[in-house]
Write an enzyme that holds these catalytic residues in place. Sequence first.
Site, PDB file in Angstrom:
ATOM      1  N   LYS A 269       2.632  -8.277   2.659  1.00 24.43           N
ATOM      2  CA  LYS A 269       1.760  -8.434   1.497  1.00 24.43           C
ATOM      3  C   LYS A 269       0.864  -9.644   1.697  1.00 24.43           C
ATOM      4  O   LYS A 269       1.221 -10.571   2.422  1.00 24.43           O
ATOM      5  CB  LYS A 269       2.610  -8.671   0.241  1.00 24.43           C
ATOM      6  CG  LYS A 269       3.339  -7.460  -0.285  1.00 24.43           C
ATOM      7  CD  LYS A 269       4.115  -7.803  -1.547  1.00 24.43           C
ATOM      8  CE  LYS A 269       4.882  -6.614  -2.073  1.00 24.43           C
ATOM      9  NZ  LYS A 269       4.045  -5.501  -2.546  1.00 24.43           N
ATOM     10  N   ARG A 343      11.459   2.928  -2.883  1.00 27.92           N
ATOM     11  CA  ARG A 343      11.876   4.338  -2.834  1.00 27.92           C
ATOM     12  C   ARG A 343      12.892   4.556  -1.715  1.00 27.92           C
ATOM     13  O   ARG A 343      13.705   5.471  -1.792  1.00 27.92           O
ATOM     14  CB  ARG A 343      10.643   5.241  -2.686  1.00 27.92           C
ATOM     15  CG  ARG A 343       9.865   5.047  -1.417  1.00 27.92           C
ATOM     16  CD  ARG A 343       8.448   5.617  -1.511  1.00 27.92           C
ATOM     17  NE  ARG A 343       7.546   4.717  -2.246  1.00 27.92           N
ATOM     18  CZ  ARG A 343       6.258   4.974  -2.448  1.00 27.92           C
ATOM     19  NH1 ARG A 343       5.715   6.094  -2.015  1.00 27.92           N
ATOM     20  NH2 ARG A 343       5.517   4.105  -3.115  1.00 27.92           N
TER      21      ARG A 343
END
Length: 490
Positions: A269, A343
């Site tokens: 990120k 996920r």
Amino acid sequence: MEFRIKEEEARSGCIAVGVYERRRLTEQARALDGEGAVTQAMRSGDISGKPGSTLLLRGVGGMERVLLVGLGEQGAVAESAFGTAVRAMLGVFATLGAAQATVALPLDAVAGRGQAWAIGCVVAAARDSAFRRDGLKSRKEAAPGGVRRIVLAAKPDAAAKAALAEAVATANGVELCKELANLPSNICTPAYLAEAARRLGRDWGVGVQVLERKQIEQLDMRCLLAVADGSDVPPRFIVLKHMGGKAREAPVVLAGKGITFDSGGISLKPGAGMDEMKYDMCGGAAVLGVFRAAAEMGLPLNLIGLVAACENMPSGRAVKPGDVVASMSGLTVEVQNTDAEGRMVLCDALTYAARFKPAAVIDIATLTGACVSALGHHRSGLFTRSDAAHDMLAAELLAAGRSSGDLAWLMPLDEAYQEQIKSASADLANLGTPGAGSITAACFLENFTRSYTWAHLDIAGSAWEQGGAKGASGRPVPLLLAYLQARARR
Ligand code: BES
Ligand code: MN
Ligand code: ZN
């Protein structure tokens, strides 16, 4: 903050009574208006009666302090007006030289809500306003003065007492969630979350099982392990049990994303705001908060909690874009972006959930930035398949959001979106093609939930607040508890 329910009012401290616009008084205000001081104050224009307006009077009606609190137009008080009034009242309470206050607002006059709702509203707001986050400062901020004991003026019957006990338990759950979520990732590691779970076991009789790397490997949770691989901090898979229901009743399973820090991994990120990724375990913290409250209120329901806890870090051992891993379910996953790690850990938790033959499974995750784009910070995203059982689950969760003031919004989960997560090399890609990022993430999870009734809550926007009041919100603990309480009653 301490709470009590009592009918008669103490003369010392402060008493808060409601007033309406157009100089109308509530019953409780009229009872103090023997010498006309309240009427006089209204006539003077010093208080409008609009929601959030307040005026402090002294020595009125034989009371040390009387706080007039505006409730809006006379009649049924709107929910939002009541909430605004309560927060304004608490703002004044915090500045008073009194330790005790009586809340003599019309608790049974809120439109469409009963007294229990109003009690819950006052307790939640009071506990929220008293919440402190200076625990890690070496010099603590001066202890706040102001009101520390609140008496709710109502008949102390069984219903009122139960409403208060449930509201306090809920606040305790919210607070545990906030405390864990606010901790930095160097303190709040997967092992720390596991220790917090064990503490719930010791203090509240919650059943706790903590799986370490070896056991996670034996379960073949290779999607979870793929995320954990890049970090030197070992993962934990936490299982909680609260068996308050009948012995053979199918449980509700809550599964929380517990990424204690999300750097993005190899798909790193950007630096700005990365500190906020310590909150990426808010789903897991919410599960722990719900169990704290469920145990305290003796929720008559069987409940299983799962927290998939690990860090997402880049390293020489980290999973890389293009890697293919087999999930516990057998479905293979192409890791197109290591930053879509939520996920990955949740798909194995959802596969694990099936062994409990659940009545329903709800996962809770700070899953996608796309959910923040879609819904901002006010509502959590709710995703379910659409059929009779799932439409009912969605309706119940949305209603629980409304009754607790912890709102969610139903998002679509059509089959058609599954196209976006196809992979050339594996059964599924962990990244969707552009567009509908929160939906494609939910679609990914959906593949692992086909054997039971399931809902997904994306709390990326609602789990914490940015800016001045930066900190975890404790959401969606109130929503989940309201859902579970309603379910226990049905
Ligand atoms: N934890 C983040 C989601 C997130 C982002 C929550 C911002 C709150 C605020 C999640 O793991 C993530 O990184 N998601 C990616 C998914 C993408 C790579 C498909 C995202 O949303 O950008
Ligand atoms: Mn991520
Ligand atoms: Zn994440």
